[in-house]
Design a protein around this motif. Structure first.
Motif, PDB file in Angstrom:
ATOM      1  N   ALA A 250       0.842  -1.204   0.000  1.00 31.55           N
ATOM      2  CA  ALA A 250       0.000   0.000   0.000  1.00 31.55           C
ATOM      3  C   ALA A 250       0.872   1.248   0.000  1.00 31.55           C
ATOM      4  O   ALA A 250       1.782   1.383   0.822  1.00 31.55           O
ATOM      5  CB  ALA A 250      -0.920  -0.006   1.215  1.00 31.55           C
ATOM      6  N   LEU A 251       0.607   2.159  -0.944  1.00 32.63           N
ATOM      7  CA  LEU A 251       1.354   3.404  -1.046  1.00 32.63           C
ATOM      8  C   LEU A 251       0.419   4.589  -0.853  1.00 32.63           C
ATOM      9  O   LEU A 251      -0.765   4.530  -1.211  1.00 32.63           O
ATOM     10  CB  LEU A 251       2.022   3.522  -2.414  1.00 32.63           C
ATOM     11  N   THR A 252       0.945   5.661  -0.301  1.00 29.76           N
ATOM     12  CA  THR A 252       0.209   6.921  -0.203  1.00 29.76           C
ATOM     13  C   THR A 252       1.056   8.035  -0.822  1.00 29.76           C
ATOM     14  O   THR A 252       1.093   9.156  -0.327  1.00 29.76           O
ATOM     15  CB  THR A 252      -0.121   7.256   1.262  1.00 29.76           C
ATOM     16  N   ALA A 253       1.733   7.690  -1.898  1.00 34.36           N
ATOM     17  CA  ALA A 253       2.662   8.627  -2.533  1.00 34.36           C
ATOM     18  C   ALA A 253       1.898   9.710  -3.295  1.00 34.36           C
ATOM     19  O   ALA A 253       0.812   9.485  -3.813  1.00 34.36           O
ATOM     20  CB  ALA A 253       3.586   7.878  -3.481  1.00 34.36           C
ATOM     21  N   ARG A 254       2.483  10.873  -3.357  1.00 31.72           N
ATOM     22  CA  ARG A 254       1.937  11.970  -4.141  1.00 31.72           C
ATOM     23  C   ARG A 254       2.908  12.307  -5.267  1.00 31.72           C
ATOM     24  O   ARG A 254       4.094  12.018  -5.183  1.00 31.72           O
ATOM     25  CB  ARG A 254       1.708  13.209  -3.259  1.00 31.72           C
ATOM     26  N   GLY A 255       2.372  12.924  -6.306  1.00 34.81           N
ATOM     27  CA  GLY A 255       3.226  13.300  -7.430  1.00 34.81           C
ATOM     28  C   GLY A 255       2.792  12.594  -8.699  1.00 34.81           C
ATOM     29  O   GLY A 255       1.667  12.123  -8.826  1.00 34.81           O
ATOM     30  N   SER A 256       3.718  12.524  -9.637  1.00 38.02           N
ATOM     31  CA  SER A 256       3.435  11.936 -10.942  1.00 38.02           C
ATOM     32  C   SER A 256       3.149  10.445 -10.807  1.00 38.02           C
ATOM     33  O   SER A 256       3.972   9.690 -10.287  1.00 38.02           O
ATOM     34  CB  SER A 256       4.639  12.151 -11.878  1.00 38.02           C
ATOM     35  N   ASN A 257       1.995  10.016 -11.290  1.00 43.46           N
ATOM     36  CA  ASN A 257       1.645   8.601 -11.204  1.00 43.46           C
ATOM     37  C   ASN A 257       2.622   7.716 -11.970  1.00 43.46           C
ATOM     38  O   ASN A 257       2.976   6.625 -11.521  1.00 43.46           O
ATOM     39  CB  ASN A 257       0.233   8.389 -11.748  1.00 43.46           C
ATOM     40  N   SER A 258       3.059   8.192 -13.125  1.00 41.25           N
ATOM     41  CA  SER A 258       4.002   7.397 -13.909  1.00 41.25           C
ATOM     42  C   SER A 258       5.317   7.230 -13.150  1.00 41.25           C
ATOM     43  O   SER A 258       5.889   6.132 -13.121  1.00 41.25           O
ATOM     44  CB  SER A 258       4.250   8.058 -15.268  1.00 41.25           C
ATOM     45  N   GLN A 259       5.794   8.296 -12.533  1.00 43.27           N
ATOM     46  CA  GLN A 259       7.055   8.194 -11.803  1.00 43.27           C
ATOM     47  C   GLN A 259       6.907   7.323 -10.553  1.00 43.27           C
ATOM     48  O   GLN A 259       7.855   6.631 -10.159  1.00 43.27           O
ATOM     49  CB  GLN A 259       7.546   9.597 -11.419  1.00 43.27           C
TER      50      GLN A 259
ATOM     51  N   SER B 163      -1.419  11.313 -19.209  1.00 45.38           N
ATOM     52  CA  SER B 163       0.034  11.473 -19.145  1.00 45.38           C
ATOM     53  C   SER B 163       0.713  10.236 -18.566  1.00 45.38           C
ATOM     54  O   SER B 163       1.829   9.894 -18.955  1.00 45.38           O
ATOM     55  CB  SER B 163       0.378  12.705 -18.316  1.00 45.38           C
ATOM     56  N   THR B 164       0.052   9.542 -17.628  1.00 41.52           N
ATOM     57  CA  THR B 164       0.670   8.370 -17.009  1.00 41.52           C
ATOM     58  C   THR B 164       0.964   7.290 -18.029  1.00 41.52           C
ATOM     59  O   THR B 164       2.087   6.769 -18.122  1.00 41.52           O
ATOM     60  CB  THR B 164      -0.237   7.802 -15.907  1.00 41.52           C
ATOM     61  N   THR B 165      -0.036   6.923 -18.830  1.00 39.65           N
ATOM     62  CA  THR B 165       0.141   5.836 -19.779  1.00 39.65           C
ATOM     63  C   THR B 165       1.170   6.192 -20.829  1.00 39.65           C
ATOM     64  O   THR B 165       2.025   5.377 -21.187  1.00 39.65           O
ATOM     65  CB  THR B 165      -1.206   5.485 -20.436  1.00 39.65           C
TER      66      THR B 165
ATOM     67  N   HIS C 102       8.950   5.465 -21.246  1.00 36.42           N
ATOM     68  CA  HIS C 102      10.093   5.494 -20.335  1.00 36.42           C
ATOM     69  C   HIS C 102      10.126   4.381 -19.290  1.00 36.42           C
ATOM     70  O   HIS C 102      11.000   4.405 -18.416  1.00 36.42           O
ATOM     71  CB  HIS C 102      10.142   6.844 -19.616  1.00 36.42           C
ATOM     72  N   CYS C 103       9.204   3.441 -19.332  1.00 37.51           N
ATOM     73  CA  CYS C 103       9.248   2.366 -18.334  1.00 37.51           C
ATOM     74  C   CYS C 103      10.551   1.576 -18.479  1.00 37.51           C
ATOM     75  O   CYS C 103      10.966   1.241 -19.592  1.00 37.51           O
ATOM     76  CB  CYS C 103       8.044   1.432 -18.515  1.00 37.51           C
ATOM     77  N   HIS C 104      11.199   1.275 -17.361  1.00 39.04           N
ATOM     78  CA  HIS C 104      12.505   0.632 -17.393  1.00 39.04           C
ATOM     79  C   HIS C 104      12.444  -0.881 -17.525  1.00 39.04           C
ATOM     80  O   HIS C 104      13.473  -1.525 -17.722  1.00 39.04           O
ATOM     81  CB  HIS C 104      13.286   0.988 -16.121  1.00 39.04           C
ATOM     82  N   VAL C 105      11.260  -1.446 -17.387  1.00 37.40           N
ATOM     83  CA  VAL C 105      11.089  -2.903 -17.490  1.00 37.40           C
ATOM     84  C   VAL C 105       9.961  -3.187 -18.477  1.00 37.40           C
ATOM     85  O   VAL C 105       9.165  -2.292 -18.791  1.00 37.40           O
ATOM     86  CB  VAL C 105      10.757  -3.538 -16.116  1.00 37.40           C
ATOM     87  N   PRO C 106       9.870  -4.410 -19.003  1.00 38.85           N
ATOM     88  CA  PRO C 106       8.738  -4.735 -19.882  1.00 38.85           C
ATOM     89  C   PRO C 106       7.415  -4.434 -19.195  1.00 38.85           C
ATOM     90  O   PRO C 106       7.242  -4.686 -18.006  1.00 38.85           O
ATOM     91  CB  PRO C 106       8.926  -6.237 -20.133  1.00 38.85           C
TER      92      PRO C 106
END
Length: 281
Positions: free
Chosen positions: A224-233, A264-266, A272-276
């Motif tokens: 479970a995350l409660t991170a804020r900011g860019s969803n993609s990052q 923007s996320t997708t 730029h995703c680093h893995v498949p």
């Protein structure tokens, strides 16, 4: 159980990585592989102002370009055919030069279980600018899940897990289902990532996704995350920090991630995703 893989060939570095990955995947799962070489002839049909007497020049130039693209596509098919023979992988090859790339995917994808493709696509030759808009067009209504390799994808030497992004939406649920069906990286531990501003809701979502996988014999750790900011990052950082071999996600809904398909996320993950990246809309 996965039986047939469709691989889109191209000449970019990440496309070569996708090709090698698809070949090894077909060998490991004893799947048949179809290699599809796409040529986008649209630039040859575009209007262009020509000086007097320039029509003959354009005709000769376009014929030369088209032949160069065909030769490159045939070379890609020959290369994958040789590799498949060395790996004892059953291979069918298709050269598609007449239709739009997204239309060719719509035509061929329903006959397969998984589409493997790179977003660093040139559709003819490496000198052409790469363009992934045709992939976006296909993903608006795909027949099959897609395993994407971005220009930034690097396969980790010692992968530790699979990261599955889950937000409770129908698209995310279908992505988990496809992960179960395809059998990708089932030998690795799994982590279900859910992000929400409410910690309890994040925990509930992560546990919900993990419970589905556990019901199919794939125990998973809810994160479970409660991170804020860019969803993609957030997703890229989660995949990197956990040493992921694969990131699984559906199109984002309107709850925790607050993105529609090709928000923007997708787009950022595709580039730029680093893995498949295993995606299903």
């Amino acid at each position: 159980m996965m039986k047939k893989i469709l691989l889109v060939l191209d000449s970019g570095d990440s496309a070569l990585l996708a090709r090698d990955y698809a070949l090894q995947l077909a060998k490991r799962h004893q799947c048949a592989l179809t290699a599809l070489a796409l040529i986008d002839g649209a630039p040859l049909l575009e209007g262009e102002a020509m000086p007097p007497g320039g029509f003959a020049y354009r005709m000769a130039r376009d014929a030369s370009m088209e032949q160069r693209w065909l030769d490159n596509a045939r070379g890609l098919l020959d290369g994958v055919r040789d590799q498949a023979g060395e790996l004892d992988v059953a291979l069918a090859s298709v050269l598609a030069e007449d239709g739009r790339p997204e239309d060719e995917l719509v035509r061929h994808a329903p006959l397969h279980d998984l589409l493997v493709v790179s977003t660093d696509s040139h559709l003819g030759e490496s000198e052409r600018p790469h363009d992934s808009r045709w992939l976006e067009n296909y993903l608006l209504n795909p027949a099959r899940p897609m395993l994407l390799f971005s220009a930034d994808t690097v396969l980790p030497e010692h992968p530790r897990c699979v990261v599955l992004a889950y937000d409770g939406s129908p698209c995310a649920a279908r992505a988990l289902q496809q992960f179960v069906f395809l059998g990708l990286a089932h030998d690795l531990p799994r982590k279900v990532i859910a992000n929400h501003t409410d910690p309890q809701e994040a925990e509930r979502l992560a546990c919900e996704g993990a419970a589905y996988l556990a019901g199919h014999g794939l125990p998973s750790e809810p994160v479970a995350l409660t991170a804020r900011g860019s969803n993609s990052q957030i997703l890229i950082a989660a995949a990197d920090s956990h040493g992921a071999a694969l990131l699984v996600m559906g199109a984002f809904g309107h709850n925790s991630w607050k993105e529609r398909l090709f928000g923007s996320t997708t787009r950022t993950l595709m580039k730029h995703c680093h893995v498949p990246l295993l995606m299903f809309h």
